[in-house]
Design a protein around this motif. Structure first.
Motif, PDB file in Angstrom:
ATOM      1  N   GLU A   1       0.857  -1.176   0.000  1.00 36.68           N
ATOM      2  CA  GLU A   1       0.000   0.000   0.000  1.00 36.68           C
ATOM      3  C   GLU A   1       0.902   1.237   0.000  1.00 36.68           C
TER       4      GLU A   1
ATOM      5  N   HIS B   1     -13.346   4.175 -11.518  1.00 36.44           N
ATOM      6  CA  HIS B   1     -13.097   4.424 -10.091  1.00 36.44           C
ATOM      7  C   HIS B   1     -14.390   4.762  -9.359  1.00 36.44           C
TER       8      HIS B   1
ATOM      9  N   GLU C   1     -16.769   1.234  -9.480  1.00 35.70           N
ATOM     10  CA  GLU C   1     -16.358   0.041  -8.723  1.00 35.70           C
ATOM     11  C   GLU C   1     -14.977   0.139  -8.084  1.00 35.70           C
ATOM     12  N   GLY C   2     -14.285   1.254  -8.334  1.00 34.64           N
ATOM     13  CA  GLY C   2     -12.957   1.416  -7.758  1.00 34.64           C
ATOM     14  C   GLY C   2     -11.877   0.853  -8.662  1.00 34.64           C
ATOM     15  N   ILE C   3     -10.725   1.482  -8.638  1.00 33.41           N
ATOM     16  CA  ILE C   3      -9.578   0.984  -9.411  1.00 33.41           C
ATOM     17  C   ILE C   3      -8.918  -0.106  -8.595  1.00 33.41           C
ATOM     18  N   ARG C   4      -8.903  -1.306  -9.143  1.00 39.03           N
ATOM     19  CA  ARG C   4      -8.424  -2.463  -8.386  1.00 39.03           C
ATOM     20  C   ARG C   4      -7.067  -2.974  -8.856  1.00 39.03           C
ATOM     21  N   ASP C   5      -6.732  -2.742 -10.128  1.00 36.80           N
ATOM     22  CA  ASP C   5      -5.479  -3.275 -10.644  1.00 36.80           C
ATOM     23  C   ASP C   5      -4.308  -2.539 -10.016  1.00 36.80           C
ATOM     24  N   PRO C   6      -3.329  -3.274  -9.445  1.00 37.05           N
ATOM     25  CA  PRO C   6      -2.172  -2.605  -8.833  1.00 37.05           C
ATOM     26  C   PRO C   6      -1.292  -1.958  -9.891  1.00 37.05           C
TER      27      PRO C   6
ATOM     28  N   ARG D   1      -3.588   5.877 -13.541  1.00 39.91           N
ATOM     29  CA  ARG D   1      -4.315   5.419 -12.353  1.00 39.91           C
ATOM     30  C   ARG D   1      -3.951   6.273 -11.138  1.00 39.91           C
TER      31      ARG D   1
ATOM     32  N   THR E   1      -2.481   0.540  -4.323  1.00 39.38           N
ATOM     33  CA  THR E   1      -1.779  -0.739  -4.240  1.00 39.38           C
ATOM     34  C   THR E   1      -0.798  -0.848  -5.395  1.00 39.38           C
TER      35      THR E   1
END
Length: 636
Positions: A51, A94, A97-102, A120, A133
C-alpha cells in the motif's frame, strides 16, 4: 461527468505548472532513470504488493510520460485525445467500482516512481485517495557517509519489523527511538499492531495539521516522537483527535524545541536587592519538593542532594519548607510528581535525568509551577536543568595526580559516557600533563567492567595514582575513593572532587524568592535554560588532605583561584586529541563544545565505549544524555 473531471484535473495541472515555472522549479514529474544516472546501486529486492501512500509517489520511472503530467500528477495534455479518453474511462471505473489493478512501481530512498499506472495514480490523486496498491521493487543505493543514507538504512530496519512506510525522519536515530517508545523494537509487528499504529498515526496527523505551529520547523514524524516521549505509547494509541490536539497545544513549546541548542548559564545571575518592605513582609514559606531515584542510605548521589536540602532548610528558614520523595522510578514518577503538586509544592526538583520525561510532562500540565531536573545539555524549555562544571575540580585533581605519580601511569575510573563526563576526563589529563609531561591517563569505565577487575588491571599496569569515584556517603565507608596513591600495600587518600548541591539550591531558591527566576533581558525565553555553575558558585569543589606536599598545595590553590576568577581556562590554547589537533594556539572551546566533547586528550589511554558495550542501566542513561557521535555503533 468523467470528461468534466478531466477538465478540472487539467486546470489543476496547469496551475501547478505555472506555479512551478514562476518559482523557477521543474514543472514535470521527477524521473527515476535520470536520478539513477548519478547513483550507484548495490542491488534490488521485490517487496511484493504494497500500500503506497500517495504523498510518497514522487514521479515516473521513465522519461516517456513525464511531460504528460505536472509535478502534482495532474494531466497537461489539452483537448480530446486518446490520453484524455483513457483518463476519463479510469475516472468512471473508479466511481463505479474502484480501481483495483495494482500499479507497478520502484522505490528509491522511500520515494516511489511509477513504471505502469501513471494515469491510475493521477485519477486517484484527483479524487483524494490516500494510498494505491502497487507491485514494488526496492532499489538499494551504495553505502555512503551522508545523513540521508544513514536515515534510509535505519528506515530499512524499521520497515523489516513494521512494514510501515508512511512515517519518515530527517535525522538518524529517530526510527530506533520510535520503536523503543512503542515498546516493539525486537519482534516483527503483527497485522493488528500495524493497524492500531496506522489508525492512531492518521488521527495524530490530522490533529498535528490543525495546531497553530507558528514558524517552528517540526515535521509530523518529529512531532509524534516528541509526543510519545511526553505521553507514552498507550496514550497515543487510545486518544481521539481532540485529545491529541489539546496535548499538542499544551506541549507545543516543548515539542517545537526539537534539538535546539541549550542556553548555558555559567554563573548565578544577580537578583534584585530586597527592599525594607520585602523584609517586613512575612509571606507563607514557598514549598519545595525533592524527588530522588533512591534513598540517602544506599545512594551517595541522593545523599549529596539531601545534604543540600538540609542546608536550604537552615539557610532559608521561614522562607521555604521542603520535603523529599525517594524511590521514584520511571514507572511511578508521574504519580509521585503529581502527589508533590497536590501537596502544594511550588518548586519541584528531580535529581536524576532518569526522571526527565515525567518532569517535562508535569511541567506541561502545570505551567504555573517551577520544575528543575538535575541533568546536562537537555533541550527542554518546559523545565530548567542544572548541573555543575565538575571538570574544573577534575583539572585540579589531575594536577595533584601528575605531581604525585612517579611512574607516570595514572588510572582513571569513569562511570557513564554522558555529556560532561568526557570533559572531566580530559581536564584531568591536561592537569596531569601540565606538571608531568610523561603522564599517561589509563581510562576504565564501570559501565563496562566491575571496579575490582579495574583495580586489578591498574595494579598489573603499575599505576601508582588512581582517580576513583568521588561520592562517598557519610553513612558508608571505603578507603579507595577519590584521588589516592598506592605505594606497596599503602593507600593514601589525597583529594576528592565533591558536589556542593546546597550552594546551588540556596542560590537558585533565593533567586526565585527575590524575583530573579525570569530569563535575563536579551536572552531568548523560548530556549532551554541549563544552569552549569562551577567553582565560582561553590557548586563543585576540590578538597585535599594535609598530606599533600606544600608546593603542590600552593600550585593547586593558585590554579583554583585562577579558575574562579576566569583568568585560567583548561580548554584554551593548543590542544590535541589522539592523532589530531582540536584547538589552535589562540583558540578556546566554547561552553557548548566542552559539554558535548566526544574526543579524548592525547595522553589518555582508552576509548569512549560504544553503546552496545555498556550495561543495560548505562544504555538507558546514555539514551537520555549520552555523547552522540555519528560513528558510534548504536548511537544517534
Amino acid at each position: 461527468m468523467s470528461y468534466n473531471d478531466y477538465r478540472n484535473a487539467l486546470r489543476q495541472g496547469q496551475r501547478e505548472y505555472r506555479a512551478c515555472m514562476s518559482r523557477g522549479e521543474y514543472p514535470y514529474l521527477q524521473t527515476l532513470d535520470e536520478l539513477l544516472e548519478h547513483e550507484k546501486l548495490r542491488g534490488e529486492s521485490s517487496l511484493g504488493l504494497v500500500e503506497i501512500p500517495m504523498e510518497l509517489i514522487a514521479g515516473t520511472k521513465t522519461v516517456g510520460r513525464r511531460s504528460a503530467f505536472a509535478r502534482n500528477f495532474m494531466p497537461l495534455i489539452e483537448g480530446e485525445s486518446e490520453f484524455s479518453a483513457k483518463w476519463s474511462a479510469l475516472s468512471d471505473a473508479h466511481l463505479e467500482e474502484g480501481i483495483r489493478d495494482p500499479i507497478v512501481a520502484y522505490e528509491f530512498l522511500n520515494r516511489f516512481y511509477v513504471l505502469e499506472g501513471n494515469k491510475r495514480v493521477s485519477v486517484l490523486k484527483y479524487f483524494g485517495a490516500a494510498t494505491v496498491t502497487g507491485a514494488v521493487t526496492r532499489l538499494l543505493p551504495e553505502p555512503r557517509d551522508t545523513m540521508e543514507y544513514r536515515v534510509y538504512n535505519e528506515f530499512l530496519d524499521f520497515y523489516r519489523l513494521t512494514r510501515l512506510n508512511d512515517i519518515y525522519f530527517r535525522r538518524s536515530g529517530c526510527f530506533r527511538t520510535l520503536l523503543a517508545e512503542m515498546g516493539r523494537e525486537k519482534e516483527p509487528w503483527t497485522a493488528q499492531e500495524r493497524k492500531e499504529f496506522s489508525a492512531a498515526w492518521t488521527i495524530f496527523r490530522r490533529a498535528f495539521a490543525s495546531v497553530d505551529r507558528g514558524r517552528a520547523d517540526v515535521t509530523e514524524a518529529e512531532g509524534l516522537l516528541a509526543y510519545l516521549k511526553l505521553y507514552g505509547a498507550e496514550t497515543f494509541l487510545n486518544q481521539g483527535e481532540a485529545e491529541i490536539r489539546e496535548g499538542l497545544t499544551k506541549s507545543w513549546r516543548e515539542i517545537a524545541a526539537g534539538n535546539a541548542q541549550v542556553e548555558l548559564f555559567l554563573t548565578p545571575e544577580p537578583t534584585p536587592p530586597r527592599t525594607i518592605l520585602d523584609r517586613l513582609r512575612k509571606p507563607a514559606p514557598v514549598k519545595v519538593a525533592f524527588l530522588h531515584a533512591r534513598n540517602a542510605e544506599v545512594s551517595r548521589w541522593t545523599d549529596s542532594h539531601e545534604l543540600g536540602r538540609a542546608r536550604v532548610e537552615e539557610a532559608l528558614e521561614g522562607r521555604v519548607s521542603t520535603c523529599c520523595f525517594d524511590g521514584v522510578t520511571s514507572e511511578n514518577a508521574a504519580e509521585k510528581i503529581e502527589q508533590a503538586v497536590e501537596d502544594g509544592n511550588q518548586v519541584i526538583f528531580t535529581t536524576t535525568p532518569r526522571l526527565m520525561q515525567a518532569t517535562i510532562r508535569a511541567a506541561v500540565e502545570h505551567p504555573d509551577l517551577k520544575f528543575l531536573n538535575c541533568s546536562l545539555n537537555m533541550p527542554h524549555p518546559a523545565i530548567r536543568t542544572y548541573y555543575g562544571r565538575m571538570y574544573e575540580a577534575k583539572f585540579l585533581s589531575g594536577v595533584i595526580a601528575g605531581a604525585l605519580s612517579h611512574s607516570g601511569k595514572i588510572g582513571y575510573i569513569a562511570d557513564y559516557p554522558i555529556c560532561g563526563m568526557t570533559a572531566n576526563i580530559n581536564a584531568f589529563a591536561l592537569g596531569a600533563r601540565m606538571v608531568n609531561p610523561r603522564s599517561e591517563i589509563h581510562l576504565e569505565w564501570t559501565s563496562q567492567r566491575d571496579v575490582d577487575g579495574i583495580l586489578a588491571r591498574f595494579h598489573e599496569l603499575g599505576a601508582d595514582v588512581i582517580s576513583n569515584q568521588d561520592l562517598l556517603s557519610p553513612r558508608l565507608s571505603k578507603r579507595d575513593f577519590g584521588l589516592y596513591y598506592m605505594h606497596g600495600g599503602t593507600v593514601g587518600l589525597m583529594a576528592v572532587a565533591s558536589w556542593n548541591w546546597g550552594s546551588f539550591y540556596e542560590l537558585i531558591l533565593r533567586s526565585i524568592l527575590d524575583g530573579g527566576w525570569r530569563v535575563p533581558a536579551g536572552r531568548e525565553p523560548a530556549r532551554a535554560v541549563n544552569y552549569w555553575w562551577g567553582l565560582s558558585a561553590g557548586v563543585v569543589e576540590l578538597r585535599y588532605t594535609e598530606n599533600l606536599p606544600i608546593g603542590t598545595r600552593r600550585l593547586v590553590e593558585f590554579l583554583r583561584q585562577s579558575l574562579i576568577a576566569g583568568t585560567f581556562r583548561p580548554f584554551a590554547g593548543k590542544l590535541y586529541a589522539t592523532g589530531r589537533q582540536v584547538v589552535q594556539e589562540d583558540g578556546e572551546l566554547t561552553a557548548a563544545e566542552i559539554v558535548q566533547m566526544d574526543w579524548l586528550a592525547e595522553n589518555v589511554v582508552g576509548e569512549i565505549p560504544p553503546v552496545c558495550q555498556l550495561t543495560g542501566e548505562a544504555q538507558a542513561l546514555v539514551a537520555l544524555q549520552g555523547i552522540h557521535r555519528a560513528d558510534e555503533e548504536g548511537g544517534e
